[in-house]
Design a protein around this motif. Sequence first.
Motif, PDB file in Angstrom:
ATOM      1  N   LEU A 106       0.852  -1.197   0.000  1.00 39.24           N
ATOM      2  CA  LEU A 106       0.000   0.000   0.000  1.00 39.24           C
ATOM      3  C   LEU A 106       0.879   1.234   0.000  1.00 39.24           C
ATOM      4  O   LEU A 106       1.635   1.461   0.940  1.00 39.24           O
ATOM      5  N   ARG A 107       0.769   2.026  -1.051  1.00 38.52           N
ATOM      6  CA  ARG A 107       1.562   3.246  -1.147  1.00 38.52           C
ATOM      7  C   ARG A 107       0.645   4.442  -1.328  1.00 38.52           C
ATOM      8  O   ARG A 107       0.224   4.771  -2.435  1.00 38.52           O
ATOM      9  N   PRO A 108       0.307   5.104  -0.237  1.00 40.24           N
ATOM     10  CA  PRO A 108      -0.544   6.279  -0.350  1.00 40.24           C
ATOM     11  C   PRO A 108       0.226   7.443  -0.949  1.00 40.24           C
ATOM     12  O   PRO A 108       1.414   7.617  -0.663  1.00 40.24           O
ATOM     13  N   GLY A 248       3.913  -1.131 -10.579  1.00 43.72           N
ATOM     14  CA  GLY A 248       3.670  -0.486  -9.291  1.00 43.72           C
ATOM     15  C   GLY A 248       4.901   0.238  -8.781  1.00 43.72           C
ATOM     16  O   GLY A 248       4.818   1.288  -8.144  1.00 43.72           O
ATOM     17  N   ASP A 249       6.062  -0.339  -9.046  1.00 45.56           N
ATOM     18  CA  ASP A 249       7.315   0.310  -8.647  1.00 45.56           C
ATOM     19  C   ASP A 249       7.431   1.671  -9.336  1.00 45.56           C
ATOM     20  O   ASP A 249       7.701   2.692  -8.702  1.00 45.56           O
ATOM     21  N   LEU A 250       7.174   1.681 -10.641  1.00 50.08           N
ATOM     22  CA  LEU A 250       7.304   2.918 -11.417  1.00 50.08           C
ATOM     23  C   LEU A 250       6.195   3.918 -11.088  1.00 50.08           C
ATOM     24  O   LEU A 250       6.457   5.087 -10.832  1.00 50.08           O
ATOM     25  N   SER A 252       4.319   4.185  -8.526  1.00 49.59           N
ATOM     26  CA  SER A 252       4.308   4.744  -7.168  1.00 49.59           C
ATOM     27  C   SER A 252       5.387   5.807  -7.000  1.00 49.59           C
ATOM     28  O   SER A 252       5.209   6.747  -6.232  1.00 49.59           O
ATOM     29  N   ASP A 253       6.487   5.692  -7.707  1.00 45.69           N
ATOM     30  CA  ASP A 253       7.475   6.783  -7.658  1.00 45.69           C
ATOM     31  C   ASP A 253       6.906   8.044  -8.317  1.00 45.69           C
ATOM     32  O   ASP A 253       7.089   9.155  -7.825  1.00 45.69           O
ATOM     33  N   ALA A 254       6.215   7.846  -9.436  1.00 47.25           N
ATOM     34  CA  ALA A 254       5.607   8.992 -10.121  1.00 47.25           C
ATOM     35  C   ALA A 254       4.565   9.638  -9.211  1.00 47.25           C
ATOM     36  O   ALA A 254       4.553  10.860  -9.026  1.00 47.25           O
TER      37      ALA A 254
END
Length: 368
Positions: A106-108, A248-250, A252-254
């Motif tokens: 979970l990346r808010p 998701g890695d990409l 979520s950084d954006a």
Amino acid sequence: MSNPSLLILAGDGIGPEVMGQVRRIIDWFGDKRDLKIDVSEDLVGGAAYDVHGTPLHDDTMAKAQEVDAVLLGAVGGPKYDVLDFSVKPERGLLRLRKEMDLYANLRPAQCFDALADFSSLKRDVVAGLDIMIVRELTSGIYFGEPRGIITEGNERVGINTQRYTESEIARVARSAFELARRRGNKVCSMEKANVMESGILWREVVQKVHDEEYPDVELSHMYADAGAMQLCRWPKQFDVIVTDNLFGDLLSDAAAMLTGSLGMLPSASLGAPMANGRPKAMYEPVHGSAPDIAGQNKANPIACILSFAMALRYSFDQGAEADRLEAAVAKVLEDGVRTADLLGEEGVEPVTTVGMGDAVLAALDASL
Ligand code: IPM
Ligand code: MG
């Protein structure tokens, strides 16, 4: 009932210094809110490699499986770039995720009003933004076989495999739908069904889980590249985004950068419920080890502090105390307290890592 247990793995780079501030906050909750947590500490990443020759000792792995939650700082640094891939600091983190089976990350991405001007996007595009990326964390191209660098004829070939089973897709989809029901009730699923078979299956399974179990939640599908574009164009159209490990890695950084600073964003990685009903869980700031500023008392501890707030909410059933901590952070930002990563306003002097910890503790005191 026994106290909840927390294993702290501060790791490398700025990990130990931001974690130092979280330790003070944990103590505050123990003293002022009678919320006692049994804290233990161990090594991960390069710090573990330096002592044990491995980025995660088996004993540490075993401890992580025992506790109610793990709080991790950061791993990696230039010193370890020369190491063999199998013992690189990142392998320690990936082993924790895999062996604890923490499939839902979970990346808010929440934009604090006080920081809306720090975003590289216009204020009205990001002010009030509150989206949640649910990234699949234990499968996909990060772990798929075959993988490796092989020799074919007279040249080498690098190989990784994107692989998803139906059950892996279904369980992370359920996490996303469950979360959506407690938020804006909207899920957007992202893949590349136009070019990848794994994307076709992803879309089908997410739709099926939706139709059979969560018809009340609004579901849409988007190609991940279009999703990246929409995240920059009008991110407030999203509530929950569910996607695979690499996308998701990409994404979520954006999404993180929309909020102005990577130094602000926490994450939770959750697995299946344990015998005590709590999910297997690890919490970590999204930022990395930031070796360029490590050891200088400059790093922003807020992402790590907010990661602890997520632990209060998702592992320790302390939603009200999590709200209290998040409100304290928001207050400090409204008051104009800034670490060096948040500079730009005229006449503002940055506070140190410890200074930010002091400010959050003062705001917590004021909340009583
Ligand atoms: C993240 C990081 C990790 C990842 C690295 C450090 C292995 O970028 O948590 O997003 O790629 O998953
Ligand atoms: Mg990343």
